[in-house]
Each structure stands twice: as C-alpha cells, then as structure tokens.
Write a protein that holds these residues in place. Sequence first.
Motif, PDB file in Angstrom:
ATOM      1  N   UNK A 222       0.830  -1.203   0.000  1.00 12.51           N
ATOM      2  CA  UNK A 222       0.000   0.000   0.000  1.00 12.51           C
ATOM      3  C   UNK A 222       0.867   1.257   0.000  1.00 12.51           C
ATOM      4  N   UNK A 223       1.921   1.272   0.800  1.00  9.51           N
ATOM      5  CA  UNK A 223       2.820   2.427   0.838  1.00  9.51           C
ATOM      6  C   UNK A 223       3.534   2.575  -0.504  1.00  9.51           C
ATOM      7  N   UNK A 224       3.971   1.469  -1.083  1.00  6.52           N
ATOM      8  CA  UNK A 224       4.640   1.511  -2.388  1.00  6.52           C
ATOM      9  C   UNK A 224       3.735   2.043  -3.480  1.00  6.52           C
ATOM     10  N   UNK A 225       2.472   1.609  -3.494  1.00  7.58           N
ATOM     11  CA  UNK A 225       1.522   2.105  -4.483  1.00  7.58           C
ATOM     12  C   UNK A 225       1.232   3.596  -4.296  1.00  7.58           C
ATOM     13  N   UNK A 226       1.131   4.032  -3.042  1.00  5.61           N
ATOM     14  CA  UNK A 226       0.891   5.449  -2.763  1.00  5.61           C
ATOM     15  C   UNK A 226       2.057   6.304  -3.227  1.00  5.61           C
ATOM     16  N   UNK A 227       3.281   5.881  -2.903  1.00  3.73           N
ATOM     17  CA  UNK A 227       4.468   6.627  -3.322  1.00  3.73           C
ATOM     18  C   UNK A 227       4.579   6.633  -4.849  1.00  3.73           C
ATOM     19  N   UNK A 228       4.292   5.500  -5.478  1.00  2.00           N
ATOM     20  CA  UNK A 228       4.329   5.421  -6.938  1.00  2.00           C
ATOM     21  C   UNK A 228       3.323   6.344  -7.587  1.00  2.00           C
TER      22      UNK A 228
ATOM     23  N   UNK B  26       4.235   9.655  -9.902  1.00  2.00           N
ATOM     24  CA  UNK B  26       3.765   9.662 -11.284  1.00  2.00           C
ATOM     25  C   UNK B  26       3.089  10.984 -11.628  1.00  2.00           C
ATOM     26  N   UNK B  27       2.572  11.670 -10.637  1.00  4.39           N
ATOM     27  CA  UNK B  27       1.884  12.934 -10.864  1.00  4.39           C
ATOM     28  C   UNK B  27       2.794  14.143 -10.687  1.00  4.39           C
TER      29      UNK B  27
ATOM     30  N   UNK C 299       1.772  14.158 -15.694  1.00  5.46           N
ATOM     31  CA  UNK C 299       0.968  12.938 -15.782  1.00  5.46           C
ATOM     32  C   UNK C 299       0.561  12.622 -17.200  1.00  5.46           C
ATOM     33  N   UNK C 300      -0.696  12.300 -17.384  1.00  2.00           N
ATOM     34  CA  UNK C 300      -1.203  11.936 -18.706  1.00  2.00           C
ATOM     35  C   UNK C 300      -1.714  13.145 -19.481  1.00  2.00           C
ATOM     36  N   UNK C 301      -1.629  14.322 -18.909  1.00  6.47           N
ATOM     37  CA  UNK C 301      -2.106  15.521 -19.590  1.00  6.47           C
ATOM     38  C   UNK C 301      -1.187  15.888 -20.752  1.00  6.47           C
ATOM     39  N   UNK C 302      -1.710  16.697 -21.661  1.00  3.74           N
ATOM     40  CA  UNK C 302      -0.916  17.185 -22.786  1.00  3.74           C
ATOM     41  C   UNK C 302       0.154  18.149 -22.258  1.00  3.74           C
ATOM     42  N   UNK C 303       1.331  18.173 -22.861  1.00  3.29           N
ATOM     43  CA  UNK C 303       2.379  19.107 -22.416  1.00  3.29           C
ATOM     44  C   UNK C 303       1.907  20.553 -22.536  1.00  3.29           C
TER      45      UNK C 303
END
Length: 155
Positions: free
Chosen positions: A16-22, A26-27, A85-89
């Motif tokens: 859970x901590x690893x997923x939260x940090x990831x 990523x954002x 993230x996944x947004x356009x530059x």
Amino acid sequence: MSKTAGLLKPVFRIVAIGLTVGALTACTAIYRNHGYVPTAEELAAIQVGVDTRDSVVEAVGTPSSSGLLNESGYYYVATRMRHYGARAPQVVSRELVAISFDQRGVVRNIERYGLEDGRVIPLERRVTSSSVEDKTFIRQLLGNLGSFNPANVIN
C-alpha cells in the motif's frame, strides 16, 4: 490462520505504501527545456551597425533558424514545457531573440520576445483533394488513352 494473517499484514502495508508513493511520483511535473537563447551579456557584445553575420555566430553561436527570404535574420528560440501525468504538455515559457541584418549582412536590430508577445496560431488539418479518390489506376490509364494526341509528342 492467524499466523498467516499476521504475516500478510506487514506485506499489505508495504504494498500500500509503495503504491501510494508510486502514484504520487507519477503525478510530479516534469520540465523540459528546448532550444537556446543567448544571455543578455552575450547580446551586449553585439554592436548594431558594426557586427556581421559571421561575428554574431562567433559571439552567440549558431541560430535555431534563420530567415527564409534572403536570410533576413537569425532567430534563437528557447521553450520550457511542463509534462504533468497523462495531460498534454503545456508551454510554460518561450523566449525568442531576433537579430536582423541589412542587405550588406551587418546587424540592423536585436529584439527579444516572450510568450506574452506571441499569438496562438491554430493548425489547419485540411488536405488538398486529389480528384482521383474513386478512380483506380486502370480506370485512370484507360481514361488517358482517349485524350492522347500524337501531335503534342512530335512538337
């Protein structure tokens, strides 16, 4: 059963901590710089009415691009973009230095522009029609046989 559940609880916490940090990393915004603009000190070394194209290249480096019509000027462009993230530059800043020359190749003017000086120009996605959309190669070839005139070939 309680022994297995006791071993899975720390593993679950670590996952859970690893997923939260990831997810948080990523954002994170990533900034990328493109191009080159000479500094104010480098531009101060260029004298209007004295320096030539060659001396400008020696003083501040090769330009990003040059003018299309008779090589009217040198343009140095630098852009800073934010990728999030996944947004356009998104363009955060853009700076342009334009060095124009006269007919003799001597510096006429040095101008600096920023993102606030520019205009957004939408790209057109129109394509010129070719008028051969529904004609196959064979149909085009046979259609041209009737319009062949040997007199045009001889002259």
